[in-house]
Enzyme design. Sequence first.
Site, short mmCIF file in Angstrom:
data_model
loop_
_atom_site.label_atom_id
_atom_site.label_comp_id
_atom_site.label_asym_id
_atom_site.label_seq_id
_atom_site.Cartn_x
_atom_site.Cartn_y
_atom_site.Cartn_z
CD GLU A 46 38.68 40.18 32.02
OE1 GLU A 46 39.31 41.00 32.72
OE2 GLU A 46 39.08 39.78 30.91
CE LYS A 123 39.58 40.75 27.20
NZ LYS A 123 40.25 40.56 28.51
CB CYS A 168 39.04 43.51 30.49
SG CYS A 168 40.49 44.20 31.33
N1 CDT Z 1 41.98 41.55 31.44
C1 CDT Z 1 42.46 42.44 30.55
O1 CDT Z 1 42.04 42.48 29.40
N2 CDT Z 1 43.44 43.26 30.99
C2 CDT Z 1 44.15 44.14 30.14
C3 CDT Z 1 45.55 44.25 30.62
C4 CDT Z 1 46.45 44.03 29.52
S1 CDT Z 1 48.12 43.93 30.03
C5 CDT Z 1 48.74 42.73 29.00
C6 CDT Z 1 43.55 45.54 30.05
O2 CDT Z 1 43.53 46.09 28.94
O3 CDT Z 1 43.16 46.12 31.05
#
Ligand code: CDT
Length: 309
Positions: A46, A123, A168
């Site tokens: 990402e 996303k 993600c």
């Molecule tokens: N980039 C991303 O979506 N990261 C999230 C972390 C969330 S913490 C507020 C994840 O779910 O891995």
Amino acid sequence: MRKLVIGCAQLGPIQKSEPREMVVTRLMALLEKAHGQGATLVVFPELALTTFFPRWYMEGDAEVDAWFEREMPNAVTRPLFDRARELGVGMYLGYAELTPEGRRFNTSILTNTAGEIVLKYRKVHLPGHVEFDPDRAFQHLEKRYFEPGDLGFPVARALGGVMGMCICNDRRWPETYRVMGLQGVEVVMLGFNTPSVNSQKASEGPEARLFHHRLSCQSGAYQNSTWVIAAAKAGVEDGHPLFAGSLIVDPDGQIVAESETEEDELLVHACDLDRCAFGKDTIFDFARHRRVEHYGLITQRAGAEAPPE
Ligand code: CDT
């Protein structure tokens, strides 16, 4: 056997000061290495061109837009696209997209072996918050910088299979995989940037976070009988640690490859797409077993509502 050799290209940290040109050099090195090992598809993380900038609070449009790409490919990424086309390697690439209308999305694209973009995803599940939050150990401002994706979860026939994408946080939601599963997906590609510690729960460290990451990817793979390829951006970016745990998961939900470092690292696996058939045709024969008349709440209600006391 329908064999697709896939490279899962983890990136080590990208510091805030690292120019995109340097990052593209790193992506090209991983691409070449993957090609050398027979891969015809490489999955990058990402927001693969920059540091994970949503951790920084910014106010002015110019400062924010500097992290975004106005077109893809562009002058900086064209060498990567050209090399991928020369080598005949498709790519999943995550980046911050600024549209001509000024809309901002957290986006990924898939190219085929001729270097053409054959699928785009924006996303859907944006974690974090909009305003600076002094109670958090660090900021996660995706809701400030991106709109929720407006393309749904499309899949496309490409590279010999049925290909789908997410990004993600999407990997933690069963709906993500199921919507693609209902379109016969055989490879779900995703990139991620996940902080090693929870900004709101100090007791939750990297091992617990990795457990939930693996659990999400493995269950999504098993319940939809699909390969899942998850590429991390890892390591310490300007003092902020991101865990690694890049994975290749088979359609039984088993991890067949996992990264061992927090640096640029390549996993390669010959994925037999025909292995998706057993789960899709037997255990999870959706057409025979799903009872959609009982699933209405899934789309009617977002938040949980317990019955009255
Ligand atoms: N980039 C991303 O979506 N990261 C999230 C972390 C969330 S913490 C507020 C994840 O779910 O891995």
